[in-house]
Design a protein around this motif. Structure first.
Motif, mmCIF file in Angstrom:
data_model
loop_
_atom_site.group_PDB
_atom_site.id
_atom_site.type_symbol
_atom_site.label_atom_id
_atom_site.label_comp_id
_atom_site.label_asym_id
_atom_site.label_seq_id
_atom_site.Cartn_x
_atom_site.Cartn_y
_atom_site.Cartn_z
ATOM 1 N N GLU A 1 17.892 -24.719 -33.861
ATOM 2 C CA GLU A 1 18.588 -24.353 -35.094
ATOM 3 C C GLU A 1 18.785 -25.552 -36.014
ATOM 4 O O GLU A 1 19.032 -25.385 -37.211
ATOM 5 C CB GLU A 1 19.962 -23.734 -34.781
ATOM 6 N N VAL A 2 18.729 -26.751 -35.466
ATOM 7 C CA VAL A 2 18.895 -27.981 -36.253
ATOM 8 C C VAL A 2 17.791 -28.949 -35.852
ATOM 9 O O VAL A 2 17.533 -29.152 -34.661
ATOM 10 C CB VAL A 2 20.280 -28.629 -36.009
ATOM 11 N N ILE A 3 17.133 -29.554 -36.856
ATOM 12 C CA ILE A 3 16.121 -30.579 -36.610
ATOM 13 C C ILE A 3 16.471 -31.797 -37.446
ATOM 14 O O ILE A 3 16.501 -31.741 -38.676
ATOM 15 C CB ILE A 3 14.697 -30.090 -36.958
ATOM 16 N N VAL B 1 27.311 -29.491 -35.748
ATOM 17 C CA VAL B 1 27.099 -28.425 -34.772
ATOM 18 C C VAL B 1 28.427 -27.998 -34.155
ATOM 19 O O VAL B 1 28.666 -26.810 -33.931
ATOM 20 C CB VAL B 1 26.106 -28.889 -33.693
ATOM 21 N N ALA B 2 29.313 -28.950 -33.893
ATOM 22 C CA ALA B 2 30.616 -28.611 -33.328
ATOM 23 C C ALA B 2 31.461 -27.799 -34.307
ATOM 24 O O ALA B 2 32.146 -26.854 -33.911
ATOM 25 C CB ALA B 2 31.356 -29.893 -32.936
ATOM 26 N N ASP B 3 31.391 -28.154 -35.593
ATOM 27 C CA ASP B 3 32.235 -27.501 -36.595
ATOM 28 C C ASP B 3 31.674 -26.166 -37.074
ATOM 29 O O ASP B 3 32.427 -25.238 -37.371
ATOM 30 C CB ASP B 3 32.404 -28.404 -37.820
ATOM 31 N N HIS C 1 13.039 -21.855 -39.831
ATOM 32 C CA HIS C 1 14.389 -21.324 -39.596
ATOM 33 C C HIS C 1 15.311 -22.322 -38.897
ATOM 34 O O HIS C 1 16.133 -21.941 -38.061
ATOM 35 C CB HIS C 1 14.331 -20.013 -38.821
ATOM 36 N N ALA C 2 15.197 -23.589 -39.259
ATOM 37 C CA ALA C 2 16.102 -24.613 -38.728
ATOM 38 C C ALA C 2 16.742 -25.375 -39.881
ATOM 39 O O ALA C 2 16.157 -25.515 -40.960
ATOM 40 C CB ALA C 2 15.350 -25.580 -37.815
ATOM 41 N N VAL C 3 17.942 -25.859 -39.638
ATOM 42 C CA VAL C 3 18.598 -26.767 -40.576
ATOM 43 C C VAL C 3 17.888 -28.117 -40.457
ATOM 44 O O VAL C 3 17.903 -28.736 -39.394
ATOM 45 C CB VAL C 3 20.092 -26.914 -40.233
#
Length: 417
Positions: free
Chosen positions: A173-175, A307-309, A264-266
């Motif tokens: 989801e995040v790169i 990612v935590a928030d 589809h990744a941030v």
């Protein structure tokens, strides 16, 4: 109580028992960079030994070989955290072999995470050295002269193929893509620069999360570490501070930060300044190198905090992006960026449902389509690649004749069902 303690001591002595002294847990492995206090970068052999030591000492890691470079050097993937989790964050380090500070940040951060209690919601993936031949030769490109960060569509290099497979298999989801830059000319001069997914085909919800990662998380974390920040690609007048030129291939879909959004990744690109920032750094290369790695680590901390928030918000943005691709929503843009309006001729408001490949074209490009997660269906004389699929954002950019960096020019399909 004192009598009981004294009696126990006498009994132990009388029986000749030996009570072992408490021993401290062994120190976690250290990189070659850390061992020299920043005087030298971690060697490739040192990296292999370091990763093996981390994997052996931690219960929360898995090291695998995801491919080989042109010259046969291993490309490693390190997973930290649960094998299956709600969120996956991917750090890609040292695509350009002469930009080593991000690699050092990745190595030390994956080690630190490996010895912490894992978050059950998140697994972290690291590719510490995406371009090992370039790192060995201290060159930007791979051993065949390919700039890997311009190869995320055509996938001509084995290094880019390995990264595409990781993205396809793990669906992050995040790169977060770690780089460095030379600060010449001085109109382009901050300690750390950031940039998000700017391609206009990136879903709006995902684009906003990418901007938040850069501006609301990476930027303040770096500034709290005492380093200056700026937006990558904007040259500013050193006297007035006003923008005078925009560079950086902003909307190019073949660059990882944009490819990430299309998958589809941030996505975020992070760059630290190679040049010495002051006379002290010019006189002490280790001081310069430590500052660069500290900037990378501060930005990585920002990604972890994002990612935590915002993990729920990120999950929703990713889901909306994937659904929009399957439904084929929105026009297709063959030019422009979020800071550069597309020309009318570069906007297709009624795109075709898919593209027809001849049998020969499909045979020639089947591997690349598969690595992107693109499926096709049989048709007389060849295959049809429908645009309405999860990887559909990439389909026109790979197959349409108007695409600047396409794989092959094909004919739009009049019918896809």
């Amino acid at each position: 109580m004192r009598r009981l303690i004294a009696l126990a001591a006498l009994t132990t002595a009388a029986l000749g028992l030996v009570v072992p002294a408490a021993t401290a847990a062994p120190a976690p492995p250290r990189t070659g960079f850390e061992q020299t206090n920043g005087a030298s970068w971690t060697g490739l052999d040192e990296e292999q030994a370091f990763l093996a030591a981390v994997d052996k000492a931690s219960r929360h890691t898995a090291v695998s070989r995801i491919g080989e470079s042109v010259q046969g050097r291993p490309i490693n993937l390190v997973r930290v955290g649960p094998a299956h989790a709600i969120s996956t964050v991917l750090f890609i380090c040292s695509q350009h072999g002469d930009e080593p500070s991000g690699r050092e940040g990745c190595l030390s951060k994956l080690r630190d995470l490996a010895f912490q209690r894992p978050d059950p919601k998140v697994r972290y993936l690291f590719v510490p050295t995406a371009n090992p031949d370039g790192r060995a030769a201290d060159t930007r490109t791979n051993a065949k002269g390919v700039d890997i960060n311009r190869d995320h569509l055509l996938l001509v290099s084995p290094e880019a193929k390995a990264l595409a497979k990781v993205i396809k298999d793990y669906r992050p989801e995040v790169i977060h893509d770690l780089h460095e830059y030379g600060a010449t000319p001085k109109v382009y001069d901050k300690d750390v620069l950031y940039l998000w997914s700017r391609n206009l085909n990136v879903d709006g919800h995902l684009h906003d999360e990418s901007v938040a990662l850069s501006k609301d998380y990476a930027k303040p974390h770096v500034e709290r570490a005492g380093q200056s920040t700026g937006e990558y690609g904007i040259w500013t007048d050193p006297v007035t501070g006003k923008p005078i030129r925009q560079v950086a291939g902003d909307g190019q879909e073949r660059i990882l930060r944009n490819t990430a959004g299309l998958k589809h990744a941030v996505g975020m690109l992070l760059e630290t300044k190679v040049d010495a920032k002051d006379p002290a750094e010019a006189a002490d290369p280790a001081l310069n190198q430590r500052r660069r790695v500290q900037g990378q680590l501060a930005a990585v901390a920002g990604t972890l905090k994002l990612v935590a928030d915002r993990w729920v918000s990120i999950q929703l943005a990713v889901a909306k992006s994937r659904l929009a691709a399957v439904l084929g929503q929105g026009p297709v843009y063959f030019g422009g960026a979020d800071n550069e309006p597309a020309k009318p001729e570069d906007v297709d408001k009624n795109p075709a449902c898919g593209y027809r490949l001849t049998a020969e074209q499909f045979a020639a490009h089947r591997e690349v389509l598969g690595l992107h997660g693109i499926f096709s269906v049989s048709a007389p004389g060849g295959r049809i690649v429908p645009r309405h699929q999860e990887a559909g954002k990439l389909v026109p950019l790979l197959l349409d004749p108007r695409a600047d960096f396409g794989l092959v020019k094909t004919a739009p399909a009049p019918h896809c069902v």
